[in-house]
Design a protein around this motif. Sequence first.
Motif, PDB file in Angstrom:
ATOM      1  N   ALA A   1      12.438   1.834  -5.406  1.00 49.44           N
ATOM      2  CA  ALA A   1      11.006   2.185  -5.376  1.00 49.44           C
ATOM      3  C   ALA A   1      10.681   2.730  -3.999  1.00 49.44           C
ATOM      4  O   ALA A   1       9.731   2.296  -3.348  1.00 49.44           O
ATOM      5  CB  ALA A   1      10.182   0.934  -5.697  1.00 49.44           C
ATOM      6  N   THR A   2      11.496   3.663  -3.553  1.00 48.56           N
ATOM      7  CA  THR A   2      11.424   4.123  -2.163  1.00 48.56           C
ATOM      8  C   THR A   2      10.474   5.303  -1.952  1.00 48.56           C
ATOM      9  O   THR A   2      10.361   5.798  -0.835  1.00 48.56           O
ATOM     10  CB  THR A   2      12.834   4.509  -1.657  1.00 48.56           C
ATOM     11  OG1 THR A   2      13.463   5.315  -2.669  1.00 48.56           O
ATOM     12  CG2 THR A   2      13.686   3.288  -1.419  1.00 48.56           C
TER      13      THR A   2
ATOM     14  N   ALA B   1       0.576   6.159   0.555  1.00 40.19           N
ATOM     15  CA  ALA B   1      -0.672   6.788   0.112  1.00 40.19           C
ATOM     16  C   ALA B   1      -1.901   5.943   0.414  1.00 40.19           C
ATOM     17  O   ALA B   1      -2.995   6.490   0.594  1.00 40.19           O
ATOM     18  CB  ALA B   1      -0.593   7.076  -1.385  1.00 40.19           C
TER      19      ALA B   1
ATOM     20  N   ARG C   1      -9.160   5.618  -0.491  1.00 44.66           N
ATOM     21  CA  ARG C   1      -7.809   5.093  -0.735  1.00 44.66           C
ATOM     22  C   ARG C   1      -7.550   3.798   0.033  1.00 44.66           C
ATOM     23  O   ARG C   1      -6.755   2.970  -0.378  1.00 44.66           O
ATOM     24  CB  ARG C   1      -6.766   6.155  -0.385  1.00 44.66           C
ATOM     25  CG  ARG C   1      -6.793   7.320  -1.361  1.00 44.66           C
ATOM     26  CD  ARG C   1      -5.420   7.933  -1.522  1.00 44.66           C
ATOM     27  NE  ARG C   1      -4.874   8.350  -0.264  1.00 44.66           N
ATOM     28  CZ  ARG C   1      -5.103   9.522   0.308  1.00 44.66           C
ATOM     29  NH1 ARG C   1      -5.857  10.417  -0.306  1.00 44.66           N
ATOM     30  NH2 ARG C   1      -4.567   9.835   1.461  1.00 44.66           N
TER      31      ARG C   1
ATOM     32  N   THR D   1       4.874  10.569 -10.286  1.00 42.99           N
ATOM     33  CA  THR D   1       4.250  10.258  -9.002  1.00 42.99           C
ATOM     34  C   THR D   1       2.960   9.467  -9.126  1.00 42.99           C
ATOM     35  O   THR D   1       2.673   8.613  -8.295  1.00 42.99           O
ATOM     36  CB  THR D   1       3.935  11.588  -8.267  1.00 42.99           C
ATOM     37  OG1 THR D   1       5.152  12.291  -8.138  1.00 42.99           O
ATOM     38  CG2 THR D   1       3.342  11.363  -6.915  1.00 42.99           C
TER      39      THR D   1
ATOM     40  N   LYS E   1       0.818  -1.219   0.000  1.00 44.31           N
ATOM     41  CA  LYS E   1       0.000   0.000   0.000  1.00 44.31           C
ATOM     42  C   LYS E   1       0.851   1.268   0.000  1.00 44.31           C
ATOM     43  O   LYS E   1       0.402   2.313  -0.448  1.00 44.31           O
ATOM     44  CB  LYS E   1      -0.897   0.015   1.238  1.00 44.31           C
ATOM     45  CG  LYS E   1      -1.781  -1.220   1.335  1.00 44.31           C
ATOM     46  CD  LYS E   1      -2.433  -1.268   2.696  1.00 44.31           C
ATOM     47  CE  LYS E   1      -3.215  -2.546   2.886  1.00 44.31           C
ATOM     48  NZ  LYS E   1      -3.657  -2.702   4.260  1.00 44.31           N
TER      49      LYS E   1
HETATM   50  C1  LIG Z   1      -2.060  11.159  -0.140  1.00 43.82           C
HETATM   51  C2  LIG Z   1      -1.774  10.713  -1.533  1.00 43.82           C
HETATM   52  C3  LIG Z   1      -2.815  10.473  -2.404  1.00 43.82           C
HETATM   53  C4  LIG Z   1      -2.551  10.055  -3.699  1.00 43.82           C
HETATM   54  N1  LIG Z   1      -3.591   9.817  -4.551  1.00 43.82           N
HETATM   55  C5  LIG Z   1      -3.332   9.374  -5.815  1.00 43.82           C
HETATM   56  C6  LIG Z   1      -4.385   9.057  -6.734  1.00 43.82           C
HETATM   57  O1  LIG Z   1      -5.552   9.192  -6.435  1.00 43.82           O
HETATM   58  N2  LIG Z   1      -4.038   8.604  -7.969  1.00 43.82           N
HETATM   59  C7  LIG Z   1      -2.731   8.451  -8.352  1.00 43.82           C
HETATM   60  O2  LIG Z   1      -2.470   8.031  -9.481  1.00 43.82           O
HETATM   61  N3  LIG Z   1      -1.736   8.764  -7.515  1.00 43.82           N
HETATM   62  C8  LIG Z   1      -2.005   9.205  -6.263  1.00 43.82           C
HETATM   63  N4  LIG Z   1      -0.972   9.493  -5.408  1.00 43.82           N
HETATM   64  C9  LIG Z   1       0.417   9.383  -5.892  1.00 43.82           C
HETATM   65  C10 LIG Z   1       0.991   8.001  -5.920  1.00 43.82           C
HETATM   66  O3  LIG Z   1       0.094   6.942  -5.962  1.00 43.82           O
HETATM   67  C11 LIG Z   1       1.983   7.784  -4.806  1.00 43.82           C
HETATM   68  O4  LIG Z   1       2.932   8.770  -4.761  1.00 43.82           O
HETATM   69  C12 LIG Z   1       2.554   6.385  -4.945  1.00 43.82           C
HETATM   70  O5  LIG Z   1       1.879   5.708  -3.965  1.00 43.82           O
HETATM   71  C13 LIG Z   1       4.041   6.261  -4.896  1.00 43.82           C
HETATM   72  O6  LIG Z   1       4.322   4.930  -4.576  1.00 43.82           O
HETATM   73  P1  LIG Z   1       5.750   4.456  -4.170  1.00 43.82           P
HETATM   74  O7  LIG Z   1       5.652   2.992  -4.011  1.00 43.82           O
HETATM   75  O8  LIG Z   1       6.725   4.996  -5.160  1.00 43.82           O
HETATM   76  O9  LIG Z   1       6.045   5.183  -2.797  1.00 43.82           O
HETATM   77  P2  LIG Z   1       5.513   4.820  -1.340  1.00 43.82           P
HETATM   78  O10 LIG Z   1       4.097   4.511  -1.372  1.00 43.82           O
HETATM   79  O11 LIG Z   1       5.961   5.894  -0.423  1.00 43.82           O
HETATM   80  O12 LIG Z   1       6.289   3.476  -1.008  1.00 43.82           O
HETATM   81  C14 LIG Z   1       7.666   3.452  -0.814  1.00 43.82           C
HETATM   82  C15 LIG Z   1       7.979   2.361   0.187  1.00 43.82           C
HETATM   83  O13 LIG Z   1       9.375   2.266   0.301  1.00 43.82           O
HETATM   84  C16 LIG Z   1       9.694   1.986   1.648  1.00 43.82           C
HETATM   85  N5  LIG Z   1      11.078   2.436   1.861  1.00 43.82           N
HETATM   86  C17 LIG Z   1      11.570   3.689   1.724  1.00 43.82           C
HETATM   87  N6  LIG Z   1      12.885   3.717   1.983  1.00 43.82           N
HETATM   88  C18 LIG Z   1      13.245   2.451   2.272  1.00 43.82           C
HETATM   89  C19 LIG Z   1      14.476   1.834   2.635  1.00 43.82           C
HETATM   90  N7  LIG Z   1      15.619   2.543   2.742  1.00 43.82           N
HETATM   91  N8  LIG Z   1      14.490   0.497   2.877  1.00 43.82           N
HETATM   92  C20 LIG Z   1      13.357  -0.240   2.773  1.00 43.82           C
HETATM   93  N9  LIG Z   1      12.157   0.292   2.449  1.00 43.82           N
HETATM   94  C21 LIG Z   1      12.100   1.617   2.195  1.00 43.82           C
HETATM   95  C22 LIG Z   1       8.680   2.784   2.447  1.00 43.82           C
HETATM   96  O14 LIG Z   1       8.481   2.248   3.729  1.00 43.82           O
HETATM   97  C23 LIG Z   1       7.433   2.658   1.570  1.00 43.82           C
HETATM   98  O15 LIG Z   1       6.581   1.615   1.967  1.00 43.82           O
HETATM   99  C24 LIG Z   1      -1.227   9.901  -4.108  1.00 43.82           C
HETATM  100  C25 LIG Z   1      -0.174  10.144  -3.216  1.00 43.82           C
HETATM  101  C26 LIG Z   1      -0.450  10.535  -1.929  1.00 43.82           C
HETATM  102  C27 LIG Z   1       0.703  10.781  -0.965  1.00 43.82           C
END
Ligand SMILES: Cc1cc2nc3c(=O)[nH]c(=O)nc-3n(C[C@H](O)[C@H](O)[C@H](O)COP(=O)(O)OP(=O)(O)OC[C@H]3O[C@@H](n4cnc5c(N)ncnc54)[C@H](O)[C@@H]3O)c2cc1C
Length: 446
Positions: free
Chosen positions: A152-153, A49, A95, A427, A46
Amino acid sequence: MTHPKYDHVLVGGGLSGSLALIELLRTTPSPISIAVLEENPHRLFKGKAYSAEVSAQVLNVPAERMSLYWDQSSHFVRWLEAEGHPYGPHDFVPRTVYGRYITATVHEALNQHAQHSVRFVFQKLEHLSKEGAAFRLQVAQGSLWAQNVWIATGNFSPADVATDPIVLNHPNYWSDPWRGAGLALVPAADSVLLVGTGLTMVDQVLALEAQGHTGPIHAVSRRGMYPLSHGPAPAYNWFAPYSGQVWSPVELSRLVRRAVVQAEADGGTWISVVNDLREFTPGIWAQWSAAERRQFLRHLRPYWEVHRHRLPAASLERLESLEQSGQLKRNAGRIRTISTDGSTFQVQWVVRGTAEHVEKLDVQWVINCTGPQSFGKKLKEPWIDSAVLDGLLESDPLALGIQPGRRQDPGLHLIGPPRKGMDWESTALHEIRARVKQEVHALRSV
Ligand SMILES: Cc1cc2nc3c(=O)[nH]c(=O)nc-3n(C[C@H](O)[C@H](O)[C@H](O)COP(=O)(O)OP(=O)(O)OC[C@H]3O[C@@H](n4cnc5c(N)ncnc54)[C@H](O)[C@@H]3O)c2cc1C
């Protein structure tokens, strides 16, 4: 001690990591080994977000555009139907439900492609380097070795809005709204300052309202602008004929304004114009020089952000109604100082458009909703420092994020928000999905 060696290690098990995992599982014919390294088990699949269990916090994009599969556009809508959720393709789904969808879809992919071996390692990456032909990923309890590493952090944490260590260490000052037990800790009658008026701030207001908050809510941001709301957006393909040419930021903003006038005459809307332009933004960004990118960031970014990151109309109506009732006060200005006497915070902010007109506020909570900081802003991440030192990663020229370093190692894959400096838009699901597809398919051609 022998160390396991994987074909792929995904660092971060949020949305980006999940998308990469699904794509690797379903498109790799012969068995492979994958490790998912995630520091926070509660965030698995998850991410930040989609972990919060707050039903008032909804997606900012209608369900029909939130499929995890780039080649099955109705996958999410069909899942909602199959699970008996009362949402259709045009609805903005909570969400928390989307978080369950990601989890279910990853599990389905794991079951369907059981020839691959996948291990989940709940540790924080502390050090990343390349030793010989393999990447070494150091965690507290040893190392993992990998042929390919997927960064993918997610977003970097926000930069603090205060400097006083007493404020920074105060339990009612939150430097990152996604941390800890969340808004449930805030007593209903307390006064709250939200710094920022973007999507994060909107989220906090809606969650406060949903838990029956009665106290005053103040919001301050430089321009005091909310994101604009979603509305009708018939498909309007206008930019393709212009895409072969290089447009400076100023020329592009003129072109967009003209396109909006034309779109409205043709039955489209400004949203149709922005939606079409989004398909081309990585290409436009790639063509711009560092000076043009800076010009965009300085003058056009706030306008792009409010048009591009839109709110469901119902969310905007809630905000407007809270403003009308006087509970929510939105201000345009710059925070000058935040201090504390131990119980409340004394905030001074300079009103926008004035040199020194200072307003004062006393509040019981300060929540930083300014959004992720860029790599250049004194970000301290030991694993990034180690990878920079090893030539695997470096800051992009504007220090918005990170990019491959001097080694240009083909086994290192960057996905999601850290690519901001490379792609600008990196993003939303739409962009991350497209990038993952591109990276995984490039592997096949190696
Ligand atoms: C509040 C919010 C609402 C959003 N709504 C939408 C939407 O409606 N539609 C849309 O398309 N996009 C939306 N987005 C944007 C998008 O979906 C997010 O930015 C997306 O979830 C990014 O995913 P991610 O996996 O890259 O990052 P994250 O979800 O932050 O996941 C990264 C993971 O990496 C882990 N991690 C980090 N550093 C380390 C490390 N050194 N070692 C091990 N693990 C680590 C973290 O614990 C985390 O679980 C939204 C974003 C937010 C914040």
